[in-house]
Design a protein around this motif. Structure first.
Motif, PDB file in Angstrom:
ATOM      1  N   PHE A 371       0.958  -1.386  -0.045  1.00 17.83           N
ATOM      2  CA  PHE A 371      -0.065  -0.049   0.126  1.00 17.83           C
ATOM      3  C   PHE A 371       0.712   1.234   0.090  1.00 17.83           C
ATOM      4  N   TRP A 372       0.644   1.902  -0.913  1.00 21.53           N
ATOM      5  CA  TRP A 372       1.295   3.206  -1.277  1.00 21.53           C
ATOM      6  C   TRP A 372       0.530   4.508  -1.010  1.00 21.53           C
ATOM      7  N   PRO A 373       0.247   5.235  -0.040  1.00 22.57           N
ATOM      8  CA  PRO A 373      -0.249   6.363   0.145  1.00 22.57           C
ATOM      9  C   PRO A 373       0.565   7.648  -0.387  1.00 22.57           C
ATOM     10  N   GLY A 374      -0.127   8.661  -1.292  1.00 24.71           N
ATOM     11  CA  GLY A 374       0.538   9.712  -1.680  1.00 24.71           C
ATOM     12  C   GLY A 374      -0.357  10.294  -2.631  1.00 24.71           C
ATOM     13  N   ASP A 375       0.320  11.580  -3.203  1.00 25.44           N
ATOM     14  CA  ASP A 375      -0.433  12.494  -3.807  1.00 25.44           C
ATOM     15  C   ASP A 375      -0.057  12.357  -5.404  1.00 25.44           C
ATOM     16  N   LEU A 376      -0.889  11.836  -6.377  1.00 29.14           N
ATOM     17  CA  LEU A 376      -0.599  11.487  -7.724  1.00 29.14           C
ATOM     18  C   LEU A 376      -0.128  12.526  -8.446  1.00 29.14           C
TER      19      LEU A 376
END
Ligand code: SAM
Length: 496
Positions: A371-376
């Motif tokens: 799982f990779w949370p972030g701002d695309l």
């Protein structure tokens, strides 16, 4: 000439829940902006370019294009080979008629008050809106139960009025019936009006308007004094379908205010529902991901078909897959299920990934998940790290100026023989269809998100980042674009 078959109740409900409010908003905004006046009548003088119309209506070209392409698709405007627009001749017969225009203008102020239908039903009396009292129940009654004007022939003045004034009101009646629990109540057993009032603690004055409009829409029938779902509605709302409808109405309700002020957005690019505001986006997409989780099974069929198709040209054993803007996780999960050794990285906002974890556990693919949370908009996805990158229904989130940057980060993250899979609503080359795609595109513009593109518009952007080989393959409800560097094998059609 054969008559157009009337839509089934299922098609109508789908339209009322999803696109009917967009249709009214489109026509109301076009009137408010003076677009019908600015368009020359087809064949009378030279048609007008988008830029000329934007100047004449003091609008943003991007916003105006979203309206015009829909008006062309609906047959109210024409578009020639030099991309000039005109008002269709048949539409000019009523859109240049002062009495008809006055009738349309009288409907304009009702959008805000109608959005307070829940409150009107609860009180059984007029509601306050912007310092005035509005008889919303009376107006709904007049629109649906009393106005007995000539039958609406497709493309004619009454049909236009219906789309202009009633389409959005139909969505609102369904939203209200959903919010008040009325649909579930009617689905459970037929009830008299006093029984409905007792079960909801609401005034029967207000309830009767909503129930009678539902009856006029074919969703409810009455037997003696009792109201219940019609046979067709019972069939339609079988199983989980009613819960899904109510959830999708709650998503539609989030657009109501912004649709009512669409003219402001088109004129000034001032976004009433601004999904680029992180707080608004978190709230909106948390609700959206609940909804897409509800349709996981049907989307999963689609994504599995896509994974099977890609696997034919590009083996997925041991592949590293990145799913950007994963939402419910439905696309990445289909790739995880394609082989027991495929590893999938799910990228989205942190709040959305919580929902994905539950879905993956259910599908027993959580052990091969990262799982990779972030701002695309800014995230660095690395270099030559992935065999497949999926952009499922996520490009429409980005404003056009952000696409080249994302494509270049994605191309960099793909291995040399990697494949990019885009699942999107891809427009036809004239950009005047399909209709559902255009409505979807209007909502994206309205929420400060992206534009929908045609296959060749995508092709140009992909070519610029070295992914010069691409194919567009239709899926049942959307399209899939596969892109890669030259020489990488790509399938040309959907696997059986
Ligand atoms: C329309 S949904 C698509 C969901 C899923 N891919 C599908 O096909 O069902 C777009 C997704 O993009 C995500 N998204 C929007 N803005 C984002 C951002 N700035 N950074 C990361 N994800 C974002 C949303 O959270 C949402 O899950």
């Amino acid at each position: 000439m054969s008559a157009t078959p009337s839509p089934s109740l299922a098609q109508s409900v789908h339209f009322w829940a999803r696109n009917a409010a967009n249709e009214s908003a489109l026509l109301r905004a076009s009137l408010r902006l003076g677009l019908f006046d600015a368009l020359p009548v087809e064949g009378t003088t030279t048609a007008c370019s988008l830029d000329a119309l934007a100047t004449a209506t003091k609008s943003s070209p991007r916003g105006l294009r979203a309206l015009l392409e829909l008006l062309v698709c609906l047959g109210y405007a024409t578009l020639d080979d030099t991309r000039r627009f005109a008002l269709a001749r048949h539409a000019a017969t009523f859109l240049r008629d002062d009495a008809f225009l006055a009738r349309l203008r009288a409907e304009l102020p009702w959008w805000g008050p109608l959005s307070l239908l829940d409150e009107a039903v609860k009180r059984g009396e007029p509601v306050e809106h912007e310092g005035q009292r509005w008889d919303v129940l009376g107006h709904s009654r007049a629109l649906f139960l009393e106005d007995t004007r000539a039958e609406a022939t497709p493309g004619g003045a009454e049909d236009f009025f219906d789309r202009f004034a009633r389409s959005g009101a139909r969505t609102q009646v369904l939203i209200t019936a959903g919010r008040l629990g009325l649909l579930e109540l009617l689905a459970s057993a037929p009830r008299t009006m006093p029984e409905l009032g007792a079960a909801t603690y609401l005034s029967t004055t207000g309830l009767s308007v909503v129930v009678e409009v539902l009856e006029a829409l074919g969703l409810v029938t009455r037997e003696g004094e009792a109201f219940g779902l019609s046979t067709e509605a019972k069939r339609l709302f079988d199983g989980k379908a009613l819960a899904y409808l109510v959830r999708s109405l709650s998503v539609s309700a989030q657009y109501t205010e912004a649709l009512g002020r669409l003219d402001e957005t088109v004129r000034e690019e001032r976004f009433i529902l601004d999904l680029k505001d992180p707080e608004v986006s978190r709230r909106f997409y948390a609700d959206n991901s609940n909804q897409i989780t509800a349709v996981f099974a049907s989307h999963f069929q689609l994504s599995r078909k896509a994974a099977t198709t890609l696997a034919k040209a590009h083996p997925l054993e041991g592949a590293a897959v990145l799913d950007i803007g994963t939402g419910s996780g439905v696309w990445g999960a289909a790739f995880a299920r394609a082989t027991p050794t495929t590893h999938v990285t799910y990228f989205d906002q942190g709040v959305v990934l919580e929902q994905v974890k539950t879905n993956l556990a259910r599908l027993q693919v959580a052990d091969r998940a990262r799982f990779w949370p972030g701002d695309l908009f800014t995230h660095d996805f690395g270099e030559a790290a992935f065999d497949v990158i999926i952009l499922p229904q996520v490009l429409n989130v980005l404003r056009p100026e952000s696409l080249p940057g994302l494509f270049s980060r994605v191309a960099r993250a793909l291995k040399p023989d990697g494949v990019l899979l885009i699942a999107e609503y891809v427009l036809n080359e004239r950009r005047d269809g399909p209709l559902d795609h255009l409505y979807f595109g209007l909502r994206r513009f309205m929420t400060n998100e992206g534009d929908l593109l045609s296959a060749s518009e995508y092709g140009q952007l992909l070519q610029a980042v070295g992914l010069s080989s691409s194919v567009c393959i239709p899926l049942p409800t959307q399209e899939m674009i596969l892109a890669a560097r030259p020489g990488v094998a790509l399938p040309s059609r959907l696997a059986d």
